[in-house]
Design a protein around this motif. Sequence first.
Motif, PDB file in Angstrom:
ATOM      1  N   VAL B  14       0.833  -1.200   0.000  1.00 49.67           N
ATOM      2  CA  VAL B  14       0.000   0.000   0.000  1.00 49.67           C
ATOM      3  C   VAL B  14       0.869   1.251   0.000  1.00 49.67           C
ATOM      4  N   CYS B  15       1.824   1.333   0.992  1.00 47.13           N
ATOM      5  CA  CYS B  15       2.616   2.563   1.098  1.00 47.13           C
ATOM      6  C   CYS B  15       4.015   2.402   0.509  1.00 47.13           C
ATOM      7  N   THR B  37       3.350  -8.916  -3.070  1.00 45.35           N
ATOM      8  CA  THR B  37       2.089  -8.534  -2.427  1.00 45.35           C
ATOM      9  C   THR B  37       1.831  -9.363  -1.173  1.00 45.35           C
ATOM     10  N   CYS B  44      -1.799   0.055   7.315  1.00 49.94           N
ATOM     11  CA  CYS B  44      -2.211   0.308   5.931  1.00 49.94           C
ATOM     12  C   CYS B  44      -3.399  -0.572   5.561  1.00 49.94           C
ATOM     13  N   LEU B  45      -3.338  -1.859   5.998  1.00 45.12           N
ATOM     14  CA  LEU B  45      -4.434  -2.780   5.705  1.00 45.12           C
ATOM     15  C   LEU B  45      -5.730  -2.317   6.391  1.00 45.12           C
ATOM     16  N   ARG B  47      -6.603   0.771   7.073  1.00 40.04           N
ATOM     17  CA  ARG B  47      -7.140   1.896   6.294  1.00 40.04           C
ATOM     18  C   ARG B  47      -7.810   1.385   5.017  1.00 40.04           C
ATOM     19  N   TRP B  48      -7.126   0.414   4.362  1.00 39.32           N
ATOM     20  CA  TRP B  48      -7.650  -0.128   3.110  1.00 39.32           C
ATOM     21  C   TRP B  48      -8.982  -0.855   3.350  1.00 39.32           C
ATOM     22  N   GLU B  51     -11.841   1.558   3.691  1.00 37.49           N
ATOM     23  CA  GLU B  51     -12.270   1.983   2.360  1.00 37.49           C
ATOM     24  C   GLU B  51     -13.206   0.945   1.745  1.00 37.49           C
ATOM     25  N   LYS B  52     -12.791  -0.345   1.856  1.00 38.91           N
ATOM     26  CA  LYS B  52     -13.547  -1.419   1.236  1.00 38.91           C
ATOM     27  C   LYS B  52     -14.899  -1.614   1.907  1.00 38.91           C
ATOM     28  N   CYS B  63      -8.855 -10.555  -0.322  1.00 41.69           N
ATOM     29  CA  CYS B  63      -7.706 -10.031  -1.049  1.00 41.69           C
ATOM     30  C   CYS B  63      -8.088  -9.914  -2.522  1.00 41.69           C
TER      31      CYS B  63
END
Lengths: 287, 287
Positions: B14-15, B37, B44-45, B47-48, B51-52, B63
């Motif tokens: 992600v970052c 990956t 980061c996960l 935050r992701w 979003e999802k 994933c």
Amino acid sequence: MALAEETPEKHCWVCFATERDDHSAEWVSPCRCKGCTKWIHQACLQRWLDEKQKGNSGGSVSCPQCGTQYHIVFPKMGPVVYFLQQVDRALSRISPFAAVGVVVGTVYWSAVTYGAVTVMQVVGHKKGLYVMERADPLFLLMGLPTIPVVLVLGKMIRWEDYLVRLWQRYSYKRKLPPGSSRYLPRVPVDGPNSGDHLSVSRTLCGALIFPSIASLVGRLLFRRTSSNLQRTILGGIAFVLIKGVLKVYFKQQQYVSQANRQILNYPERSGGGQTDGSDDTEDSGNE
Amino acid sequence: MALAEETPEKHCWVCFATERDDHSAEWVSPCRCKGCTKWIHQACLQRWLDEKQKGNSGGSVSCPQCGTQYHIVFPKMGPVVYFLQQVDRALSRISPFAAVGVVVGTVYWSAVTYGAVTVMQVVGHKKGLYVMERADPLFLLMGLPTIPVVLVLGKMIRWEDYLVRLWQRYSYKRKLPPGSSRYLPRVPVDGPNSGDHLSVSRTLCGALIFPSIASLVGRLLFRRTSSNLQRTILGGIAFVLIKGVLKVYFKQQQYVSQANRQILNYPERSGGGQTDGSDDTEDSGNE
């Protein structure tokens, strides 16, 4: 090729028959079209219109070629039929509003009844009847239905959410250890405010059952209070406070739980157990 | 190109930061992915995932590469929170049914009230009250709401349509002059049966207002009848008969009108009036 300028033989663009085929047939030239689509049998056009209108006998139909709207006339009907038609149309126009009126009346009457039952529940059966019998009927018809309305509106005030937000703001200011080794606990995107959306059915049912709960709690907790009204009011306040405290606590706990969620490592061996998220170097690069 | 088989350096997909950039960061390998990956920062996960999930904190996320569902764990909550959660869930599950119950109760209570009002209207105010006070309460609670139901069901019987169809069958057999010069009048596709569709609002309102109309007609036409009940019943029968006759007549006239519609010729000159459909040779071929 000599073109007969005066009267070219008519032929119907639906059935392709000409004047010679059927002398008795009625012809019509209903649109701006010239040439081979100018003429059509009246009967053929009627059938074609039926197809086009598909049951909507009042609908207008246009020529597919030149776009001219066909001029359809109906035989004149007597004044009685005209009057009946007007009555039929008026009834059709009024009936939706009348149906809305029936629905509104149903809701209103149920609200009046609910208000009356609530009054009897709160101040006691006999006293409630006595109060309502002596009150102004107009006042009752206006006042009783506002009881459920006020209950629902009151239920829509979400003061617990406000308290939860206050608590969170306070706890964040406190929980900032300087130079913490770990990342800060995340702030969940769906905070307790948006978490449980305002459910219509739950608000309605909760509001309507509130007087019964208040009466019950009052009878359980304030047995010594002799006045029915006082006891129910005290019961209602106690129920709201207890429920509020539990709700604030629950929401705060949910928030904390969300804030401290962890995503676990994928267990690489099928026989291996779930590995903890913090155990981040295990199984790395064993391929 | 020597591939470091033991521990290739982690970097977050992600970052894009590596282990060297931030030694304190928490790493996680949440899915079956290998290579570049495989690793991601826990933060980061998170935050992701936010979003999802877009506000649905309970939704599962997989994933996007290998399709493995992430294993998300929440800190354990105490028994009180668990209990509150169960109560909250139970209330959410019950409330739609309770709301349906409220609606059904509203309709039922209004039907009971309507039934009682109708009884008083039909047999007279005082006698109605007297009858209902002496009747079995259970019988009243079952019988009174059936009054509007029976009225609506009765309104749905469209006996006039049946009569209109009978009339048409009879009139067709009669009107067949042998060797008529003109085409037969057409049979409209939307006969009187499908013409006015059964409007819900009109049926409902007509059924509910019927006792009032019956009472009114009874008072107008049968003044000499002393019994309230008899007068209202006679008034109702008279109203139904008069309305039925008018309706049959109206529908038959509408049918005849539809059957005899004519499509007119298009007026070729702008100054010319509408030409009659039967005048089928006028203006033909004047170009």
